[in-house]
Scaffold this active site. Structure first.
Site, short mmCIF file in Angstrom:
data_model
loop_
_atom_site.label_atom_id
_atom_site.label_comp_id
_atom_site.label_asym_id
_atom_site.label_seq_id
_atom_site.Cartn_x
_atom_site.Cartn_y
_atom_site.Cartn_z
N CYS A 121 0.81 -1.22 0.00
CA CYS A 121 0.00 0.00 0.00
C CYS A 121 0.84 1.26 0.00
CB CYS A 121 -0.87 0.06 1.25
SG CYS A 121 -2.37 -0.85 1.06
N ASP A 141 2.20 2.54 2.75
CA ASP A 141 2.45 2.96 4.12
C ASP A 141 1.97 1.91 5.10
OD1 ASP A 141 -0.23 3.65 3.78
OD2 ASP A 141 0.20 5.79 3.66
N CYS A 169 5.74 7.90 3.94
CA CYS A 169 6.26 9.21 3.60
C CYS A 169 6.49 10.04 4.86
CB CYS A 169 5.29 9.92 2.66
SG CYS A 169 3.68 10.14 3.40
N CYS A 210 -2.62 9.69 6.53
CA CYS A 210 -1.52 9.29 7.42
C CYS A 210 -1.96 9.39 8.88
CB CYS A 210 -0.29 10.18 7.20
SG CYS A 210 0.39 10.04 5.55
#
Ligand code: FES
Lengths: 284, 398
Positions: A35, A37, A61, A105
């Protein structure tokens, strides 16, 4: 280039609480290498229900790393009761904001915390629950309706673009956009009618690599893992290279004399049936 | 902090000589080349010189050059012109690894206008399969559009052969040569492409200028209709400063072509070998033997591209990532995915693209500093070679 606040940059460049806790009371794992992350969160809770330590490992990231670091800072010293109420918004706020495109995130942080608390209490991870009750909406990123509805409600999302920023759903092939519109209407009280989709010859036919990968992940989560867990085992998806799926057995399954049979008769057979008859599964 | 610029496939520094050449056309020589007076006419004469310089780098006639605003406009014009000139033909052949200027436009034509598009796939090295290509032709194929060189991996495609096949099938052949022009020799007298796109800012001219080569006698339908500029093939007052700069940049690129293929290649190879040797679980993406001399695309397993880029940025190193996170999209580079690069590696890919302005010290600095960045990020990550037992740790170009 993304516009990150100084706090995001600081937490990315100097992440706090990196690592693992050997005797953690709860471990939450979300995301995957495929994916783009993934976060593993470890928490340690004392007898009074206070989180005394939290550590993380993140693949992702800058904002994924910063969100994980912020999450651990927010958790340490907090009573579990309060920690349970923590949302992705708190993580984003702590960091002075995240670009809207990166809000997923912070959502990953919230989900990891939920998984860690469930794990601490001996409950099954919620992904497996979803599969029984929810509907898989975004095949590219393996996202269920419940998760999307919750993100819409908690963050007052108004557009499909918002939904993508917060959950990733819709950020791949775009096939789920109609469904996202439907869920937005549903969440905002609109009327909804579901259009049935034509079934392909085998489930993964016509899918992009990323969609196939997510389908594989989802089948492992829903049809395979619970069976292994019932016997004290587990499985991890390691990689997918064209038709070859590499997995790793864990728990009781690793080193089990019948693991080859499990690999073929359960793992490979299920993936062949539910994804693509051409798939071959290996253990690595 | 000094910037070490290794992102020349994204855009390039304007060569100081180019800048000097274009400057007077902003201030003293600002006439409109279409005007009847001498003040404008002298600018027109300079455009003519620029056209000849662009033609010279391609080995074609100046009359075969149309100035445009950029590579994307050239690509769109070429494809649209071919389709409009042959309204009965409804099929396009392209590849899955084209630049979005071609790929997104083809997807648009497919979705909104009902064209059929064949997207040729690649092997793990990013090479196209010529048998698949030959089999793709249909009686209603209107155009083939295949890039000369890939912007992400630097792979050079067999354009001469592919154009020849199109010719045998009576189909127009367009090539997006935006990355190739100025880096590798191109001679359109011996390569039977019908249309070719190029862009100024990839070869040390400024942004906002491009060109389209259209072979003499090829039926052509303009995209922009209005004034009679460019022989009525592209309306709109010319970007004179940009065009004059492009002419100069082409002259310089031609003069530096050997340097591009020796010195730039040497630095690129040094950087590439240095990084691959120093960083475990790193692979080279692309065709090692058939690439642009300035491009190297390396995937670092178990780390994510944007994180690498931002850490590099802290040290003043500018490169580019095929990682989803930097592009606004959420999927990794379509080129790497088309090549079947495993996810383990695809998310952590970095493209280094050099130019004649890079130095040995810069390359040494990157070789010295990048391994620590990757190591630090791997320490943060829940994945690693040992933990994840990757399916594929081989180099894709061995
Ligand atoms: S299915 Fe949701 S983006 Fe592809």
């Amino acid at each position: 280039m993304w516009e990150y606040t100084d706090k995001v940059k600081d937490h990315f460049l100097n992440p706090r609480n990196v690592g693992t806790i050997e005797d953690a009371d709860g471990v939450g794992e979300v995301g995957s290498l495929a994916c783009g992350d993934a976060l593993t969160l470890y928490i340690k809770v004392d007898g009074k229900g206070i989180i005394t330590d939290a550590k993380f490992q993140t693949f992702g990231c800058a904002s994924a790393i910063a969100s994980s670091s912020a999450l651990t800072e927010l958790l340490i010293g907090k009573p579990l009761e309060e920690a349970e109420k923590l949302t992705n918004k708190d993580i984003a706020e702590y960091l002075g904001g995240l670009p809207r495109e990166k809000m997923h995130c912070s959502v990953m942080g919230q989900e990891a915390l939920e998984q860690a608390i469930k794990n601490m209490r001996g409950e099954a991870p919620s992904k497996a629950e979803h599969s029984h009750e929810g509907e898989l909406i975004c095949e590219c990123f393996g996202i269920f309706d419940e998760e999307i509805l919750r993100a819409i409600k908690e963050n007052d999302l108004q557009t499909v673009e918002d939904v993508t920023h917060f959950t990733k759903a819709g950020g791949g092939c775009g096939k789920c956009i109609d469904d996202l519109e439907r869920l937005l209407a549903e969440a905002h009280g609109g009327t909804v009618c579901k259009t049935p989709s034509a079934r392909p010859a085998f489930p993964a036919e016509g899918m992009t690599n990323i969609q196939r990968m997510h389908l594989i992940e989802s089948v492992i989560d829903t049809d395979i893992r619970p069976k292994l867990q019932a016997d004290g085992g587990n499985i991890q998806l390691v990689d997918i290279d064209r038709n070859s799926v590499l997995v790793k057995f864990m728990g009781m399954c690793s080193g089990c004399p019948s693991s080859q049979a499990t690999l073929q008769n359960l793992v490979e057979a299920t993936l062949k049936e539910k994804v693509d008859p051409e798939l071959q599964v290996r253990e690595g | 902090m000094k910037t070490i610029y290794l992102d020349n496939n994204a855009t390039t520094q304007v060569d100081p000589v180019v800048f000097e050449t274009m400057q007077p056309f902003f201030t003293e020589l600002y006439g409109n080349p279409s005007s009847m007076h001498r003040f404008g006419g002298q600018v027109g004469a300079k455009l003519k010189e620029a056209r000849a310089s662009v033609a010279a780098i391609l080995g074609c006639e100046p009359s075969e050059i149309i100035f445009t605003s950029c590579g994307s406009e050239s690509d769109n014009t070429a494809i649209r012109s071919a389709l409009n000139a042959q309204p009965d033909k409804r099929h396009i052949i392209t590849s899955a690894v084209e630049h979005p200027a071609v790929l997104s436009f083809c997807k648009f034509l497919e979705k909104k206008e009902g064209y059929d598009v064949t997207y040729l796939g690649t092997d793990e090295y990013g090479r196209l399969n010529l048998e698949e290509y030959e089999a793709a032709f249909r009686p209603d194929t209107a155009i083939v559009s295949i890039m000369w060189a890939n912007n992400e991996t630097g792979n050079i495609y067999p354009i001469g052969k592919m154009a020849q096949t199109a010719k045998q099938n009576g189909v127009f052949f367009h090539t997006d040569a935006v990355q190739a022009v100025g880096k590798v020799p191109i001679d359109l007298k011996s390569v039977p492409v019908d249309m070719l796109s190029l862009s100024g800012h990839k070869l040390h001219a400024p942004k906002g200028v491009g060109a389209l080569f259209v072979r003499k006698k090829l039926p052509f339908r303009p995209l922009l209709i209005g004034g009679h500029q460019e022989g009525s093939r592209r309306a709109g007052t010319e970007n004179t400063t940009g065009i004059i700069a492009l002419g100069k940049a082409c002259e310089l690129a031609l003069a530096h072509m050997d340097e591009e293929n020796t010195e730039v290649r040497r630095l690129r190879d040094k950087l590439e070998t240095g990084l691959l040797n120093a960083i475990p679980d790193s692979i080279l993406n692309g065709d090692r033997d058939n690439r642009l001399p300035n491009t190297s695309n390396i995937s670092f397993g178990y780390v994510e591209g944007e994180a690498i880029l931002l850490m590099m940025d802290q040290l003043g190193i500018a490169a580019s990532s095929g990682s989803a996170c930097t592009s606004g999209s959420l999927e990794p580079s379509h080129v790497l995915r088309a090549m079947g690069v495993p996810f383990t590696f695809a998310h952590g890919s970095i493209r280094f693209s050099l130019s004649r302005f890079n130095t040995e010290e810069e390359v040494d600095f990157v070789i010295e500093t990048l391994p620590a960045i990757i190591k630090n990020l791997r320490k943060l990550s829940p994945f690693s070679a040992e933990k994840s037992a990757p399916a594929c740790t081989k180099s894709f170009s061995e």
